[in-house]
Enzyme design. Structure first.
Site, PDB file in Angstrom:
ATOM      1  N   SER A  62       9.037  14.167  26.892  1.00  0.00           N
ATOM      2  CA  SER A  62       9.912  12.996  26.742  1.00  0.00           C
ATOM      3  C   SER A  62      10.475  12.938  25.317  1.00  0.00           C
ATOM      4  O   SER A  62      11.169  13.848  24.889  1.00  0.00           O
ATOM      5  CB  SER A  62       9.134  11.731  27.104  1.00  0.00           C
ATOM      6  OG  SER A  62       9.991  10.631  27.261  1.00  0.00           O
ATOM      7  N   ASP A 113      13.342  11.386  38.100  1.00  0.00           N
ATOM      8  CA  ASP A 113      13.058  10.714  36.824  1.00  0.00           C
ATOM      9  C   ASP A 113      14.011   9.532  36.636  1.00  0.00           C
ATOM     10  O   ASP A 113      15.232   9.711  36.574  1.00  0.00           O
ATOM     11  CB  ASP A 113      13.217  11.713  35.671  1.00  0.00           C
ATOM     12  CG  ASP A 113      12.599  11.226  34.374  1.00  0.00           C
ATOM     13  OD1 ASP A 113      12.518  10.003  34.176  1.00  0.00           O
ATOM     14  OD2 ASP A 113      12.201  12.080  33.566  1.00  0.00           O
ATOM     15  N   HIS A 147       9.104  10.474  36.022  1.00  0.00           N
ATOM     16  CA  HIS A 147       8.925  10.752  34.594  1.00  0.00           C
ATOM     17  C   HIS A 147       7.451  11.034  34.333  1.00  0.00           C
ATOM     18  O   HIS A 147       6.692  10.172  33.882  1.00  0.00           O
ATOM     19  CB  HIS A 147       9.408   9.555  33.770  1.00  0.00           C
ATOM     20  CG  HIS A 147       9.533   9.868  32.303  1.00  0.00           C
ATOM     21  ND1 HIS A 147      10.456  10.761  31.816  1.00  0.00           N
ATOM     22  CD2 HIS A 147       8.863   9.395  31.226  1.00  0.00           C
ATOM     23  CE1 HIS A 147      10.349  10.835  30.494  1.00  0.00           C
ATOM     24  NE2 HIS A 147       9.380  10.019  30.119  1.00  0.00           N
TER      25      HIS A 147
END
Length: 269
Positions: free
Chosen positions: A156, A211, A243
């Site tokens: 991320s 996601d 995610h």
């Protein structure tokens, strides 16, 4: 309810949700529970390292959230037991999308979800790159590991910083062995100019097609830009997930790290 009151209520609710969910959604993968203490570096498993992996955690997380990679990757690829694992901690900063509340993060966020065109925190991101450069300096000077045997990666936000270290930085002192972004996104694209050294850095980019935090469109967009800039080896992978991470993604990641560091060298099985 009046429109102004509705907007105020919605912003307050969003901030509360981000505060509660930040560490579990943004920062760490969902399929493993981690109970170990936070660490920035790991002790040697042998007297001499053959390479290193610098891996940056996500928003709201800590180094402990991904420190299991030190055990998981060698379990998949035994040669990776000779690699030094470094998990830098992000600074604690106020988050604009969280109403200014502070949490561990590599840079500020202004948009939610994070799609193509999201506003950049240039200062914060470049500070993150500097932190990676400091890790590389320590690995080179203290452990004798050359930069071309170091893979830089992250999840991320951490993946976004890793991409900048590999492709935004000129890397005049040599290229990394590889770069890995898990659920990451390419930032600072307005003035991105990938150097000849950086074009040689192979990329593994894993992303969930569902996601809803860092949108899947970010992988498509980022890879298109890097391909046009001349990055020589790009390995995109997609998974039926949100995610988070996935066992198949971690397996592919381990294979990438092994190939990037050892190449055609003999691997200890």
């Amino acid at each position: 309810m009046r429109l102004s009151s509705y907007n105020t209520f919605f912003k307050s609710l969003s901030s509360l949700l981000l505060m509660l969910l930040g560490s579990s959604i943004f920062g760490r993968r969902k399929f493993v529970q981690v109970a170990s203490a936070a660490m920035s570096t790991t002790p040697p498993s042998s007297s001499q390292y053959k390479g290193a992996l610098i891996f940056l955690h996500g928003l709201g997380d800590s180094p402990a959230g991904w420190s299991h990679l030190e055990q998981m990757l060698p379990a998949i690829k035994p040669s990776l037991k000779d690699v030094k694992y470094v998990f830098p901690p992000a600074p604690t900063i106020p988050l604009t999308i969280n109403g200014g509340m502070i949490m561990p993060g590599w840079f500020d966020l202004y948009d939610w979800p994070i799609g193509v065109g999201s506003k950049d925190d240039r200062t914060g991101k470049l500070k993150g790159v500097e932190q990676i450069q400091e890790c590389v300096k320590q690995l080179t000077e203290q452990d004798g590991i050359p930069k071309d045997k170091i893979v830089v990666g992250g999840f991320s936000q951490g993946g976004a910083i890793a991409l900048l270290a590999a492709y935004y930085d000129s890397n005049e002192n040599g290229a990394y062995a590889g770069c890995a972004g898990l659920s990451a996104w390419l930032t600072l694209t307005d003035d991105l100019k990938v150097s000849d050294n950086s074009k040689k850095i192979p990329l593994f980019w894993g992303h969930g097609i569902y996601d809803d935090k860092v949108l899947f469109e970010q992988q498509v967009h980022g890879i298109e830009i890097l391909d046009k800039q001349g990055v020589e080896s790009i390995m995109p992978s997609q998974y039926p997930m949100g995610h988070q991470s996935d066992p198949e993604e971690i397996k592919a990641f381990a294979e990438f790290v092994e190939t990037s560091i050892f190449g055609g060298d003999d691997k200890e099985l």
